[in-house]
Write an enzyme that holds these catalytic residues in place. Structure first.
Site, mmCIF file in Angstrom:
data_model
loop_
_atom_site.group_PDB
_atom_site.id
_atom_site.type_symbol
_atom_site.label_atom_id
_atom_site.label_comp_id
_atom_site.label_asym_id
_atom_site.label_seq_id
_atom_site.Cartn_x
_atom_site.Cartn_y
_atom_site.Cartn_z
ATOM 1 N N SER A 115 0.862 -1.172 0.000
ATOM 2 C CA SER A 115 0.000 0.000 0.000
ATOM 3 C C SER A 115 0.906 1.232 0.000
ATOM 4 O O SER A 115 1.780 1.366 0.855
ATOM 5 C CB SER A 115 -0.899 0.009 1.237
ATOM 6 N N ASP A 146 -1.080 9.385 -25.814
ATOM 7 C CA ASP A 146 -2.313 9.727 -26.520
ATOM 8 C C ASP A 146 -2.171 11.072 -27.233
ATOM 9 O O ASP A 146 -2.668 11.251 -28.350
ATOM 10 C CB ASP A 146 -3.484 9.784 -25.540
#
Length: 327
Positions: A36, A257
């Site tokens: 985590s 992108d």
């Protein structure tokens, strides 16, 4: 003529971990990872590869047709894309599911760990590209980006059937596609987009060598991050296009992108693959300097200046005279 952009439409939850992922990974325990990371920054942004590419094309003066599936929460995002010049008439809106979600954490070395929830994207397989081509403006090209796998296969088959050039961009979906599926998505593409890792993965998935891939596509565009872009064609020496440098990298998310948007805008303007890649690199660097995938602005003079600095005045002049900068 218009360009159809198919692919995911999502919201991005972008977090920053101030340490290094590598420092937390134990070499002998990688088969039992349970970690985590405490992030100290969160940005919630609009994203999805289809929407990101369409957004960039809209900012560059084109009117791309976005072919994607969104959720019941799409109204605000819809207005945003339309304001940027994107035709969202063919976005399918689910009656029950939420828009797809991308959760990504970036560390101090710009490494990323991400999870993608498909949500309404799973309904993209119900979109009929043949109807889009029949009822929208004539389509000059269809980019098939990462999306619901069945939608990707269906869009590719429809474009080939209709004789519309395909730009294949399987990217993140390569990891879950089967051999025959990747072959179908790749074979016959006018353009093939991958990054360096995806290029190797595509060969592993298809069982084809790089030469065999090139025998089946027009131009293979491989991005190498800060090392630029490699343009490859069958029987020709690959051409390396350096990246546009920057000393102000803020967030790498969406740079690929943005490159595709710039490249496709260059192609739409009738420019060579090299010039298109140079424009793509300039747009990608603009995105690197902002957080999120659609938080940047396109200023023609800035892009021309970036191209001139990186590639010289001739390249800048050629791009400046293109329809992309007509406005």
């Amino acid at each position: 003529m218009e360009m159809a952009i198919t692919g995911s439409l999502a919201s991005d939850h972008l977090m920053v971990f101030p340490g290094r992922f590598a420092d937390q990974l134990l070499a002998g325990s990688l088969d039992r990872v349970s970690l985590s990371f405490l992030a100290d920054h969160l940005d919630v942004r609009r994203g999805g590869v289809g929407a990101n590419i369409a957004f960039g094309l809209g900012l560059l003066g084109l009117r791309p047709v976005l072919v994607a599936s969104a959720g019941v929460d799409f109204a605000e995002y819809d207005a945003w894309l339309r304001a940027a010049g994107v035709d969202t008439s063919w976005v399918r809106v689910s009656e029950t599911l939420h828009t797809a979600r991308f959760v990504c954490t970036t560390d101090a070395d710009q490494n990323q760990i991400a999870t993608f929830y498909a949500g309404a994207m799973a309904e993209a397989r119900h979109i009929d590209l043949r109807r889009v081509a029949r009822e929208a403006a004539p389509l000059a090209m269809v980019l098939v980006g990462a999306d619901d796998p069945q939608a990707m296969l269906r869009h590719t088959a429809a474009a080939h059937e209709l004789g519309i050039p395909v730009a294949a961009d399987p990217s993140q979906q390569l990891a879950r596609l089967e051999k025959d599926e990747v072959r179908l998505l790749t074979d016959g593409a006018r353009l093939l987009f991958t990054n360096e890792y995806e290029a190797a993965l595509l060969q592993e998935r298809t069982g084809w060598t790089s030469r065999q891939v090139l025998a089946r596509v027009g131009t293979w565009i491989t991005t190498h991050g800060a090392d630029g872009v490699l343009l490859s064609r069958a029987g020709e020496t690959p051409v390396k296009v350096p990246a546009v440098p920057t000393e102000h990298v803020v967030d790498p998310t969406g740079a690929g992108d943005a490159f595709r948007a710039g490249f496709l805008a260059g192609v739409a303007a009738g420019r060579s693959p090299v010039r298109a890649a140079q424009l793509g690199c300039a747009v990608a660097t603009t995105v690197l300097e902002s957080v999120g995938t659609q938080e940047y602005k396109i200023v023609a003079a800035d892009l021309v200046g970036r191209v001139a600095h990186a590639y010289g005045p001739e390249a800048a002049g050629d791009l400046e005279s293109s329809p992309v900068f007509a406005g």
